[in-house]
Design an enzyme around this catalytic site. Structure first.
Site, short mmCIF file in Angstrom:
data_model
loop_
_atom_site.label_atom_id
_atom_site.label_comp_id
_atom_site.label_asym_id
_atom_site.label_seq_id
_atom_site.Cartn_x
_atom_site.Cartn_y
_atom_site.Cartn_z
N HIS A 1 -26.59 0.91 37.58
CA HIS A 1 -26.63 2.21 38.26
C HIS A 1 -25.22 2.56 38.72
O HIS A 1 -24.51 1.70 39.20
CB HIS A 1 -27.56 2.12 39.47
N GLY B 1 -5.52 6.73 3.67
CA GLY B 1 -6.45 6.88 4.79
C GLY B 1 -7.47 7.99 4.60
O GLY B 1 -8.46 8.06 5.33
N GLY B 2 -7.20 8.90 3.64
CA GLY B 2 -8.18 9.93 3.30
C GLY B 2 -8.42 10.96 4.38
O GLY B 2 -7.58 11.19 5.26
N GLU C 1 -4.14 6.58 -4.95
CA GLU C 1 -4.29 7.66 -3.95
C GLU C 1 -3.34 8.79 -4.29
O GLU C 1 -2.15 8.57 -4.48
CB GLU C 1 -4.01 7.12 -2.54
C1 LIG Z 1 -12.72 18.51 10.14
C2 LIG Z 1 -13.56 17.31 9.85
C3 LIG Z 1 -14.08 16.58 10.89
C4 LIG Z 1 -14.86 15.45 10.64
N1 LIG Z 1 -15.36 14.75 11.69
C5 LIG Z 1 -16.11 13.65 11.46
C6 LIG Z 1 -16.59 12.87 12.53
O1 LIG Z 1 -16.37 13.17 13.71
N2 LIG Z 1 -17.30 11.75 12.25
C7 LIG Z 1 -17.57 11.38 10.96
O2 LIG Z 1 -18.21 10.35 10.74
N3 LIG Z 1 -17.12 12.11 9.91
C8 LIG Z 1 -16.40 13.23 10.13
N4 LIG Z 1 -15.92 13.94 9.07
C9 LIG Z 1 -16.26 13.49 7.70
C10 LIG Z 1 -15.38 12.29 7.30
O3 LIG Z 1 -14.03 12.64 7.43
C11 LIG Z 1 -15.68 11.81 5.87
O4 LIG Z 1 -17.07 11.63 5.75
C12 LIG Z 1 -14.96 10.49 5.67
O5 LIG Z 1 -13.57 10.67 5.69
C13 LIG Z 1 -15.39 9.73 4.42
O6 LIG Z 1 -14.68 10.13 3.34
P1 LIG Z 1 -14.62 9.29 1.99
O7 LIG Z 1 -14.40 7.85 2.27
O8 LIG Z 1 -15.77 9.65 1.17
O9 LIG Z 1 -13.36 9.91 1.29
P2 LIG Z 1 -12.07 10.59 1.88
O10 LIG Z 1 -11.70 10.05 3.21
O11 LIG Z 1 -12.22 12.04 1.74
O12 LIG Z 1 -10.95 10.05 0.88
C14 LIG Z 1 -10.89 10.42 -0.45
C15 LIG Z 1 -9.48 10.16 -0.93
O13 LIG Z 1 -9.44 10.23 -2.35
C16 LIG Z 1 -8.23 10.87 -2.74
N5 LIG Z 1 -8.45 11.39 -4.09
C17 LIG Z 1 -9.29 12.38 -4.46
N6 LIG Z 1 -9.26 12.56 -5.79
C18 LIG Z 1 -8.38 11.65 -6.27
C19 LIG Z 1 -7.92 11.33 -7.57
N7 LIG Z 1 -8.38 11.96 -8.66
N8 LIG Z 1 -6.98 10.37 -7.71
C20 LIG Z 1 -6.50 9.71 -6.63
N9 LIG Z 1 -6.91 9.96 -5.36
C21 LIG Z 1 -7.84 10.92 -5.19
C22 LIG Z 1 -8.03 11.93 -1.68
O14 LIG Z 1 -6.69 12.33 -1.60
C23 LIG Z 1 -8.49 11.20 -0.42
O15 LIG Z 1 -7.42 10.56 0.22
C24 LIG Z 1 -15.12 15.06 9.29
C25 LIG Z 1 -14.58 15.79 8.23
C26 LIG Z 1 -13.81 16.91 8.51
C27 LIG Z 1 -13.24 17.68 7.35
#
Ligand SMILES: Cc1cc2nc3c(=O)[nH]c(=O)nc-3n(C[C@H](O)[C@H](O)[C@H](O)COP(=O)(O)OP(=O)(O)OC[C@H]3O[C@@H](n4cnc5c(N)ncnc54)[C@H](O)[C@@H]3O)c2cc1C
Length: 469
Positions: free
Chosen positions: A453, A42-43, A37
């Site tokens: 209800h 937690g992303g 990461e």
């Molecule tokens: C403002 C906002 C509101 C949102 N609201 C909602 C909601 O209400 N409901 C919903 O379902 N979704 C929502 N989303 C979308 C949701 O956050 C994403 O779909 C979800 O987090 C899934 O992401 P992921 O698992 O694909 O990766 P992410 O959670 O984006 O994680 C990717 C991780 O990889 C890491 N990374 C990237 N490149 C590298 C690398 N080369 N080497 C090491 N680490 C790396 C990053 O730092 C990050 O921590 C929202 C998004 C935003 C921006």
């Protein structure tokens, strides 16, 4: 492969909503696993997506409710917004969620967590730049594994707009760190993030203008939904400029100036802050996907098959980075599919899985299955049940009658094909219909089902009763 390469059974790049539980699951199953990461554990969801926005939205709703109180006979004096306290609560919630995720990764013997940015150096090898547990703090380490899972997610799309580089624009990430409430927030884009942010900041006291190139907001949704939600937002005082293109942006002492073309006419508007909300782009460039021959589409998303397998055997992509629906629950479900297939010998795929979602405007928009637009485009015949929230007893009692619900029904099989619920607790109501769809429960069963209800849920009786007429 380098002599000092550390070998693992599995490497997960990115601690997103799929990657983190996958790392734990594989390591607990005895696989020697590395989770890499580059930023906070937690992303997006926890750190800069769902968690912070939904926390802020709850406080904005509180402000709205208090603002409405005098009209409902609850007199309040001296209400004012303490933006710093609201942001501090958001930070507390984010920190608690992040700490929980970090703790969940501790004390798993087969799991190594590396903090750094990963990129491919060969078919199954990666370099990680940055401080590392393996190297004792060295700048770069080399890792390899037969199975590699890419969960690197997306970041806000930054468009090319003349003048943009010269102004301090905001993204959905940086707006969450603002020290003070904007006086006038201009938002470029009329999608889900734009509307949630717009309503939230309006309710906290900012003036808000939304600029949308097309003829409406949330273009993916049915027109009646677009119109109803657009009216709610306009009634709250949000200025929505559709058919509006941005030509140039500049900064002046009194703020940010946007030169626009609206319906063919030149218009200029000024604001204090400018938020880009034009979607999100995959973080694949820095991965050097060419080093392993990964197939990437024209937008940079990693191509996968229905089992989340890329074109390189043993390399998988999960979550937003593979394109398609970008939701936390989809990334999490990708993890479920993968662990079942890899550890339990299942043969699950993403094909035909349900994709529910909820936009957390107030009222919420809960969506599942086919929209009318999609049904028409696919030539699927349907009967439509609709019910305004003004006909929902619970909504009348609480005073939350904005919106309406609609469901598409296959009249022959009586199955529910899809639904949109624009209303208070619209997401929860949609989920009841989602369960019915999953279980093959037909609309007439829901119509006659006993609901307590006066819950919002009981309105589903009335929704489907409209089909009896
Ligand atoms: C403002 C906002 C509101 C949102 N609201 C909602 C909601 O209400 N409901 C919903 O379902 N979704 C929502 N989303 C979308 C949701 O956050 C994403 O779909 C979800 O987090 C899934 O992401 P992921 O698992 O694909 O990766 P992410 O959670 O984006 O994680 C990717 C991780 O990889 C890491 N990374 C990237 N490149 C590298 C690398 N080369 N080497 C090491 N680490 C790396 C990053 O730092 C990050 O921590 C929202 C998004 C935003 C921006």
């Amino acid at each position: 492969m380098q002599a000092n390469t550390s070998n693992f059974d599995a490497i997960i790049i990115g601690s997103g909503q799929g990657g983190t539980p996958l790392a734990k699951k594989l390591a607990k199953a005895g696989w020697k696993t590395a989770l890499i990461e580059k930023d906070a554990i937690g992303g997006t969801c926890i750190n800069r997506g769902c968690t912070p926005t939904k926390t802020l939205i709850a406080d904005a709703k509180l402000a709205e409710t208090v603002g409405q109180a005098p009209a409902r006979g609850v007199q309040i004096s001296g209400m004012h917004i303490e933006f710093d306290k609201i942001m501090a609560r958001k930070n507390e919630v984010v920190n608690a969620f992040r700490t929980g995720s970090e703790k969940g990764l501790e004390n798993i013997p087969a799991l190594t967590v590396l903090h750094g940015e990963a990129h491919f150096t060969g078919p199954k090898t990666l370099a990680v730049e940055g401080p590392s547990l393996l190297s004792g703090g060295g700048p770069s380490v080399s890792l390899s594994a037969e199975k590699i899972f890419i969960n690197v997610g997306c970041s806000p799309t930054i468009p090319t707009i003349p003048g943009l580089d010269n102004i301090p624009y905001l993204t959905s990430t940086s707006i969450l760190e603002l020290p003070a409430l904007p006086a006038h927030l201009i938002i470029l884009g009329g999608g889900y993030i734009a509307l949630e942010m717009g309503q939230l900041f309006k309710r906290l006291g900012a003036q808000v203008t939304i600029i949308e190139r097309s003829g409406s907001i949330i273009t993916k949704e049915d027109e009646d939904i677009q119109e109803a939600l657009g009216n709610v937002l306009k009634d709250e005082g949000i200025n929505i400029l559709t058919h509006t293109e941005i030509n140039k942006i500049s900064g002046q002492q009194e703020g940010i100036v946007l030169d626009l073309t609206q319906n063919g006419k030149a218009v200029q508007i000024r604001g204090s802050h400018f938020l880009l909300a034009l979607g999100r782009s995959p973080q694949t460039k820095a991965l050097h996907p060419e080093a392993t021959g990964l197939a990437i589409d024209a937008h940079g998303f990693i191509k996968v098959d229905e089992y989340l397998q890329t074109n390189v055997p043993g390399i998988y992509a999960i979550g937003d980075v593979k394109g398609g629906p970008a939701f936390t629950h989809i990334s999490y479900n990708d993890y479920v599919i993968l662990y079942k297939n890899l550890l339990e010998g299942a043969h699950q795929s993403v094909k035909d899985r349900q994709v529910p979602y909820c936009m957390f405007t107030d009222p919420q928009l809960g969506r599942i299955g086919l929209s009318e637009k999609e049904a028409k485009a696919a030539g699927i015949s349907y009967t439509l049940a609709t019910l305004p929230m003004t006909h929902v007893a619970r909504a009348i009692e609480t005073g939350d009658t904005k919106g309406f619900m609609k469901a598409l029904v296959d009249t022959n099989s009586k199955k529910i094909l899809g639904a949109a619920v624009l209303g208070t607790e619209g997401g929860e109501l949609m989920t009841i219909l989602q369960m019915a769809m999953l279980g093959g429960i037909t609309y007439d069963t829901v119509k006659d089902m006993v609901f307590a209800h006066p819950l919002y849920a009981e309105s589903l009786n009335n929704l489907f009763l409209t089909l009896d007429k």
